[in-house]
Design a protein around this motif. Structure first.
Motif, PDB file in Angstrom:
ATOM      1  N   LYS A   1       0.869  -1.181   0.000  1.00  0.00           N
ATOM      2  CA  LYS A   1       0.000   0.000   0.000  1.00  0.00           C
ATOM      3  C   LYS A   1       0.897   1.219   0.000  1.00  0.00           C
ATOM      4  O   LYS A   1       1.852   1.285   0.781  1.00  0.00           O
TER       5      LYS A   1
ATOM      6  N   LYS B   1       0.998   5.450   0.257  1.00  0.00           N
ATOM      7  CA  LYS B   1       0.265   6.661   0.608  1.00  0.00           C
ATOM      8  C   LYS B   1       0.358   7.627  -0.567  1.00  0.00           C
ATOM      9  O   LYS B   1       1.427   7.778  -1.173  1.00  0.00           O
TER      10      LYS B   1
ATOM     11  N   ASP C   1      -3.621   4.754  -0.516  1.00  0.00           N
ATOM     12  CA  ASP C   1      -4.390   5.363   0.581  1.00  0.00           C
ATOM     13  C   ASP C   1      -4.182   6.866   0.530  1.00  0.00           C
ATOM     14  O   ASP C   1      -3.048   7.340   0.581  1.00  0.00           O
TER      15      ASP C   1
ATOM     16  N   ASN D   1      -5.939   9.078   2.633  1.00  0.00           N
ATOM     17  CA  ASN D   1      -6.273   9.713   3.915  1.00  0.00           C
ATOM     18  C   ASN D   1      -7.110  10.981   3.747  1.00  0.00           C
ATOM     19  O   ASN D   1      -6.866  11.986   4.416  1.00  0.00           O
TER      20      ASN D   1
ATOM     21  N   GLU E   1      -8.071   3.760  -0.873  1.00  0.00           N
ATOM     22  CA  GLU E   1      -8.562   3.918   0.489  1.00  0.00           C
ATOM     23  C   GLU E   1      -8.817   5.385   0.816  1.00  0.00           C
ATOM     24  O   GLU E   1      -7.960   6.235   0.583  1.00  0.00           O
TER      25      GLU E   1
ATOM     26  N   ASP F   1     -11.928   4.050   5.568  1.00  0.00           N
ATOM     27  CA  ASP F   1     -11.174   3.950   6.819  1.00  0.00           C
ATOM     28  C   ASP F   1     -11.751   4.996   7.785  1.00  0.00           C
ATOM     29  O   ASP F   1     -12.684   4.726   8.547  1.00  0.00           O
ATOM     30  N   GLU F   2     -11.243   6.238   7.693  1.00  0.00           N
ATOM     31  CA  GLU F   2     -11.630   7.297   8.630  1.00  0.00           C
ATOM     32  C   GLU F   2     -13.145   7.488   8.738  1.00  0.00           C
ATOM     33  O   GLU F   2     -13.667   7.824   9.809  1.00  0.00           O
TER      34      GLU F   2
ATOM     35  N   ASN G   1     -11.812  -0.979   5.989  1.00  0.00           N
ATOM     36  CA  ASN G   1     -10.634  -1.096   6.852  1.00  0.00           C
ATOM     37  C   ASN G   1     -11.134  -1.049   8.296  1.00  0.00           C
ATOM     38  O   ASN G   1     -11.885  -0.145   8.656  1.00  0.00           O
TER      39      ASN G   1
ATOM     40  N   LYS H   1     -10.162  -0.737  12.226  1.00  0.00           N
ATOM     41  CA  LYS H   1      -9.167  -0.413  13.256  1.00  0.00           C
ATOM     42  C   LYS H   1      -9.918  -0.351  14.567  1.00  0.00           C
ATOM     43  O   LYS H   1     -10.853   0.449  14.703  1.00  0.00           O
TER      44      LYS H   1
HETATM   45 MG   LIG Z   1      -6.014   4.588   5.932  1.00  0.00          MG
END
Ligand SMILES: [Mg+2]
Length: 376
Positions: free
Chosen positions: A161, A163, A188, A190, A213, A238-239, A260, A262
């Protein structure tokens, strides 16, 4: 089981190398560790909040405040039959999921040890090995990135992966694909883009990526659903997913095809498991994300990743990629073909390295008595 004593501490641990994402660089991790004593044993948890409010609103300092002022005083002398009762104890505290999550994780470790079970079995995990991928931060040059990928592949990692951010995206991925036409690859962002960038983001469709992502805002679902309708590449959220209700809404509006998970972001193992189950029912595969955890948080991620629907390689990798000397012994290691084997010992299955943790501690608080603060 009754909780007798809780110790919260902050440790500082330098990263082997600087880690850069679309929102900044990290060189040294400030990490909160919690240890819960009860029933003659000790459970450990790690708070994944960052130094600043960049991945989420929470920080090391907000977590310290919420834990010491509100959560830890409640948990001392608290009796429970299952760690799944913990979220109810803190239901009136809105948000602060990373602060809550580390406590619940420690309770799971405590109970697993009490029952002489590996934590992953207590959670309901079935996977006897975890497929490992790596997350590579933004590098100083494309050549440095290619070299880094080569090195990770040699170490056996099964998925790469990278960024991305505006200015370090399509051209970089094109170069990576030219050099590595076959590897399982994903990006990803973000949350670094907006829906107006849809045409730009569609260019990623040329590179046979596993997923992109969190391309859009950290708190968005609707724009992601509009973007997913315009691009072929699977969106992974994700977030944007804070709890099972967000996950349900994301499925309803088709905002993503992958999630994802977490446990810190979701407030602990119970909610993480709920999101896992919901995704499984909806046919959405999940994988376990990383938050630059030290060994204790990493061990919790390994346990969670044994649940059945964790069918894609996660960001859970060897401790030595991040820290010269980690917080657990033995350190988390990856096999030559890119797997982590969940330990058979009870609880986390990795022993916290207490003398080393003591050495790294910059402040600590003890509940219920003899409150003490060291240093800072
Ligand atoms: Mg992420």
């Amino acid at each position: 089981m009754k909780i007798n004593r809780v110790i919260l501490r902050e440790i500082r641990l330098p990263l082997v190398e600087l880690f850069e994402t679309s929102f900044g660089r990290t060189q040294e991790r400030r990490v909160l560790l919690v240890e819960i004593h009860g029933g003659g044993t000790v459970g450990w948890g790690e708070c994944v909040a960052g130094e600043g409010p960049f991945y989420s609103e929470e920080t090391v300092d907000t977590a310290w405040l919420i834990l010491t002022q509100l959560i830890l005083p409640r948990i001392v002398q608290w009796s429970f039959e299952s760690p799944t009762e913990f979220p109810e104890l803190c239901r009136d505290i809105r948000g602060h999921r990373m602060a809550k999550g580390c406590l619940e994780a420690a309770l799971w470790d405590l109970q697993a040890q009490d029952l002489h079970l590996p934590l992953w079995k207590l959670l309901g995990g079935t996977r006897e090995k975890i497929a490992c991928g790596v997350s590579i931060g933004i590098q100083t040059s494309p050549a440095a990135l290619l070299e880094k990928i080569e090195q990770e592949l040699q170490d056996g990692y099964q998925r790469i992966k990278i960024k991305v951010k505006p200015g370090w995206d399509v051209d970089i991925v094109r170069q990576v694909r030219e050099h590595f036409p076959e590897i399982p690859l994903m990006v990803d962002a973000n949350g670094a883009y907006s829906l107006e960038d849809a045409d730009h983001l569609r260019q990623f469709d040329d590179f046979d990526l596993l997923m992109i992502e969190q391309p859009l805002s950290y708190d968005d679902l609707l724009d992601h659903s509009k973007l997913q309708a315009q691009i072929e590449t699977a969106i992974c959220l994700d977030e944007s997913i804070r709890h099972a209700r967000d996950a349900a809404h994301a499925c309803e509006v088709q905002a993503c095809k992958i999630m994802n998970i977490k446990m810190g972001r979701l407030g602990g193992p119970s909610e993480a498991r709920r999101v896992h189950d919901l995704c499984q029912e909806q046919g959405i595969p999940v994988w376990c994300g990383g938050m630059l955890e030290t060994g204790i948080g990493r061990a919790h991620n390994i346990a969670l990743s044994t649940l059945e629907n964790f069918s894609l390689p996660g960001d859970v990798s060897a401790g030595k990629r991040y820290y010269k000397r980690d917080t657990v012994v033995p350190p988390v290691e990856v096999t030559a073909d890119g797997f982590i084997i969940p330990p058979q010992a009870s609880g986390l299955g990795y022993e916290p390295d207490r003398p080393w943790i003591d050495e790294l501690t910059v402040r600590s608080e003890n509940f219920p008595d003899s409150r003490q603060s060291r240093g800072l």
